[in-house]
Design an enzyme around this catalytic site. Structure first.
Site, short mmCIF file in Angstrom:
data_model
loop_
_atom_site.label_atom_id
_atom_site.label_comp_id
_atom_site.label_asym_id
_atom_site.label_seq_id
_atom_site.Cartn_x
_atom_site.Cartn_y
_atom_site.Cartn_z
N ARG A 198 -33.62 44.80 45.99
CA ARG A 198 -34.11 46.15 45.68
C ARG A 198 -35.23 46.16 44.66
NH1 ARG A 198 -28.33 49.39 45.98
NH2 ARG A 198 -28.26 49.27 48.24
N GLU A 216 -19.18 53.11 37.81
CA GLU A 216 -20.59 53.03 37.41
C GLU A 216 -20.78 53.33 35.93
OE1 GLU A 216 -23.18 54.87 40.30
OE2 GLU A 216 -24.89 54.78 38.95
C1 LIG Z 1 -26.35 58.46 48.14
C2 LIG Z 1 -25.67 57.24 47.57
C3 LIG Z 1 -25.33 56.19 48.40
C4 LIG Z 1 -24.69 55.05 47.90
N1 LIG Z 1 -24.33 54.05 48.75
C5 LIG Z 1 -23.65 52.99 48.27
C6 LIG Z 1 -23.14 51.99 49.15
O1 LIG Z 1 -23.30 52.06 50.35
N2 LIG Z 1 -22.47 50.93 48.62
C7 LIG Z 1 -22.25 50.80 47.27
O2 LIG Z 1 -21.62 49.84 46.84
N3 LIG Z 1 -22.69 51.76 46.42
C8 LIG Z 1 -23.37 52.83 46.88
N4 LIG Z 1 -23.80 53.80 46.01
C9 LIG Z 1 -23.39 53.70 44.61
C10 LIG Z 1 -21.90 54.03 44.51
O3 LIG Z 1 -21.61 55.06 45.43
C11 LIG Z 1 -21.50 54.46 43.11
O4 LIG Z 1 -21.93 53.55 42.15
C12 LIG Z 1 -19.99 54.60 43.01
O5 LIG Z 1 -19.48 55.39 44.06
C13 LIG Z 1 -19.64 55.24 41.68
O6 LIG Z 1 -18.28 55.57 41.68
P1 LIG Z 1 -17.68 56.21 40.37
O7 LIG Z 1 -16.28 56.58 40.69
O8 LIG Z 1 -17.94 55.35 39.22
O9 LIG Z 1 -18.53 57.54 40.11
P2 LIG Z 1 -18.80 58.88 41.07
O10 LIG Z 1 -18.32 58.62 42.42
O11 LIG Z 1 -20.20 59.20 40.82
O12 LIG Z 1 -17.81 59.91 40.40
C14 LIG Z 1 -18.03 60.40 39.10
C15 LIG Z 1 -17.27 61.71 38.96
O13 LIG Z 1 -17.29 62.09 37.59
C16 LIG Z 1 -17.42 63.50 37.51
N5 LIG Z 1 -17.97 63.84 36.20
C17 LIG Z 1 -19.16 63.46 35.68
N6 LIG Z 1 -19.30 63.98 34.46
C18 LIG Z 1 -18.18 64.69 34.18
C19 LIG Z 1 -17.76 65.48 33.07
N7 LIG Z 1 -18.51 65.64 31.96
N8 LIG Z 1 -16.56 66.10 33.14
C20 LIG Z 1 -15.77 65.97 34.25
N9 LIG Z 1 -16.13 65.25 35.33
C21 LIG Z 1 -17.33 64.61 35.29
C22 LIG Z 1 -18.36 63.83 38.67
O14 LIG Z 1 -18.23 65.18 39.06
C23 LIG Z 1 -17.88 62.86 39.74
O15 LIG Z 1 -16.92 63.43 40.59
C24 LIG Z 1 -24.43 54.95 46.51
C25 LIG Z 1 -24.78 56.00 45.67
C26 LIG Z 1 -25.39 57.14 46.18
C27 LIG Z 1 -25.75 58.25 45.24
#
Ligand SMILES: Cc1cc2nc3c(=O)[nH]c(=O)nc-3n(C[C@H](O)[C@H](O)[C@H](O)COP(=O)(O)OP(=O)(O)OC[C@H]3O[C@@H](n4cnc5c(N)ncnc54)[C@H](O)[C@@H]3O)c2cc1C
Length: 566
Positions: free
Chosen positions: A289, A377
């Site tokens: 990337r 993340e």
């Molecule tokens: C369009 C897209 C496609 C992707 N495709 C891939 C892929 O194919 N393969 C891969 O490995 N990765 C992919 N990624 C990256 C991957 O999806 C993310 O890194 C991963 O899903 C993050 O998961 P998470 O649970 O850490 O955070 P998220 O799934 O982002 O969840 C974070 C949550 O925290 C909540 N939140 C945030 N701040 C607050 C607050 N102050 N109070 C209460 N709640 C809060 C949000 O509402 C959200 O629901 C992609 C990302 C995007 C945007």
């Protein structure tokens, strides 16, 4: 002032993406009382539900594989900066988490009965599993939501925007929240808190983010006293959709097309150009990337971009039958957008997509603050200066699971959380509206422009200094008292809290980028091209007395026996 609502729990999980939901399941299964809170609907906000593509793990289903091969690829992609302990955890436990998701019914695509895996750039063999027809993230979210719903001991609270963490003497006590639907303040007392708030890509004008990805978790951690690492490394996804207009589809959907069908990346003159930037791209998809972002931006800068300022991506060599076999219903959705890939290329360009930096954690997902854990993340360091495709969902699953275990252990260990004052945060949530306040939506747009123009894939000392001045001006305009009246769904107040976090996190990114006088992975300094051995260090950022303090340290290494086996 509206009286706050008080809630007490063993484990508070903030964020219900893959990391948060997995943490909640694991903590509840270990016997903890869990509150799973999200500013959106549970399991439907953030990146996970949008991730349509792949999940990396050395299952060895297509050809022999071992997690150490995955680790080698992850460390190589991280350009010497990975926290090897976290990278190891991701690679070693990824296959088990993927199998657990399979057992929970996620529906990974199969070939001859075995879980199918695609090859992706930077992986040395097919290692990326998926749910077919761009359905991976939605399927992961749905599966975890189902398990959350059937796991006793998990209370769910959507529309709960966590505004600040409560802490005392280096120990976490819970959080203060704004209930978005009523405007009411909420105080949550928790023995252990898991920060699973996802990334920061909303800081940029062109991004793949949803509106709740402004880096809240990084700001919450900073203000609570926890350090962040690698904040300068924002990953730009090179082939985000640019033109023609595409409605209702993931802007990064061209990646799986490239896995399956190759595709040709062409400049505005119709020439293949990746080879000029040190990569072999003869129809196969091999360019990582950071290199692809660099190559496209450089072609545009040289006046060889596509009409809308990116590159062409062509699948014109593919027959209609091949496209349909690979992507069935997606081809219909493209047709509804008047896109026929057999006769036309699309235009693509880099978009902010993922953050390699984040909160410093150990392999138990514990931070420097007792009782504060982190997952997904929101964690920094596992991917170093550049992340491989598929590693982000894996880290969300693996780190979420580990954080849930650690949180439950702490909740079982301590009698009650420390008695911390909610005063200042509570006052902010309940404050009367500020007269003649600025336009918060316009301020967000201004910040996104600053970040894209001056702290984007390419930076210089001059652009970074200019960005920091302008971020400071916006912070002055934001002031110390929230906008809006504080009623139900008060967007001005919500955006004030968003900007408070976004401006702090933007400063952390820009200051770390300014200090790193070299180019490495996703951080490209035009005034300092090339990697320098003395910069093989991570940068930690702390919030001290109203300012950000930066320091460098060598990346945490693997245990010697493990390193010898590499
Ligand atoms: C369009 C897209 C496609 C992707 N495709 C891939 C892929 O194919 N393969 C891969 O490995 N990765 C992919 N990624 C990256 C991957 O999806 C993310 O890194 C991963 O899903 C993050 O998961 P998470 O649970 O850490 O955070 P998220 O799934 O982002 O969840 C974070 C949550 O925290 C909540 N939140 C945030 N701040 C607050 C607050 N102050 N109070 C209460 N709640 C809060 C949000 O509402 C959200 O629901 C992609 C990302 C995007 C945007």
């Amino acid at each position: 002032m509206t009286e706050p609502m008080h809630v007490a729990t063993g484990v508070l999980v903030i964020g219900s993406g893959a990391a948060g939901m997995y943490a909640a399941i694991e903590a509840a299964q270990a016997g903890a009382e869990v509150l799973l809170a999200d500013r959106s609907l549970i399991g439907r906000g953030g990146a996970t539900v949008m991730a349509q593509m792949t999940v990396a793990g050395a299952l060895g289903s297509e050809m022999p594989d071992h997690w150490t091969h995955h680790l080698n690829d992850t460390l190589a992609a991280g350009r010497g900066l990975c926290d090897a302990r976290l990278a190891r955890l991701l690679c070693e436990e990824g296959p088990d988490a993927i199998r657990q998701m399979d057992a929970w019914g996620v529906g990974w695509a199969r070939r001859d009965g075995r879980i199918a895996a695609a090859i992706a750039p930077g992986h040395d063999r097919p290692r990326c599993v998926y749910v077919d027809f761009l359905n991976t993230g939605p399927a992961v979210s749905k599966t975890l939501r189902t398990v959350v719903n059937r796991t006793s001991g998990i209370r769910k609270a959507g529309d709960l925007l966590i505004v600040d963490l409560l802490h005392r003497d280096g120990e976490l006590a819970g959080a203060v929240a704004l209930h978005v639907a009523t405007g009411a303040p909420v105080i949550i007392a928790a023995k252990a808190t898991v920060l699973a708030t996802g990334g920061l890509t909303r800081l940029y004008r062109r991004n793949s983010a949803s509106a709740n990805m402004g880096g809240d978790g990084y700001a919450l951690a900073l203000r609570a006293g926890a350090p962040l690492v690698d904040m300068e490394f924002v990953q730009f996804f090179p082939i985000g959709h640019l033109a023609p207009r595409l409605i209702g589809m993931d802007p990064i959907m061209w990646d799986p097309f490239r896995y399956k069908l190759g595709g040709r990346l062409l400049n505005g003159l119709g020439e293949e150009f990746a080879s000029h930037y040190g990569a072999r791209e003869d129809g196969a998809y091999v360019l990582t990337r950071d290199l692809a972002t660099y190559a496209i931006c450089k072609e545009v800068e040289a006046g060889r971009g596509s009409p809308h300022g990116g590159a062409y991506l062509s699948f014109e060599h593919c027959s209609q039958a091949a496209l349909r076999a690979a992507f069935g219903p997606v081809i219909d959705a493209l047709a509804a957008n008047a896109i026929d890939l057999t006769t036309m290329p699309v235009e693509v360009a880099p978009i902010a997509h993922y953050h390699m930096g984040g909160v410093v954690a150990d392999a138990r997902m514990e931070t420097e603050i007792d009782g504060l854990l982190v997952a997904g993340e929101a964690v920094g360091g596992a991917n170093g200066a550049n992340r491989l495709s598929g590693n982000a969902v894996t880290e969300a699953l693996v780190f979420g699971r580990r954080a849930g275990q650690s949180a439950a252990a702490r909740a079982a260990r301590i009698a009650s959380p420390p008695d911390a004052s909610a005063g200042p945060a509570l006052e902010l949530v309940s404050a009367p509206g500020r007269a003649a306040a600025s336009n918060s939506a316009a301020m967000i747009l201004a910040l996104q422009s600053i970040m894209s123009d001056d702290v984007g894939p390419f930076r210089t000392e001059a652009t970074l200094k200019r960005a920091l001045v302008r971020i400071g001006e916006l912070a002055g305009e934001l002031g110390e008292r929230p906008f809006g009246e504080g009623g139900p769904f008060d967007m001005r107040r919500i955006e004030w809290f968003d900007l408070r976090n976004m401006l702090l996190v933007a400063r952390a990114v820009a200051e770390a980028a300014l200090r790193r006088t070299e180019s490495r992975g996703a951080h490209q300094r035009e005034d300092f091209p090339g990697m320098l051995p003395e910069w093989r260090v991570n940068q930690m950022v702390r919030w001290r007395d109203g300012a950000l303090a930066l320091a460098s340290a060598p990346p945490p290494a693997l245990a010697p026996a493990m390193a010898a086996a590499q």
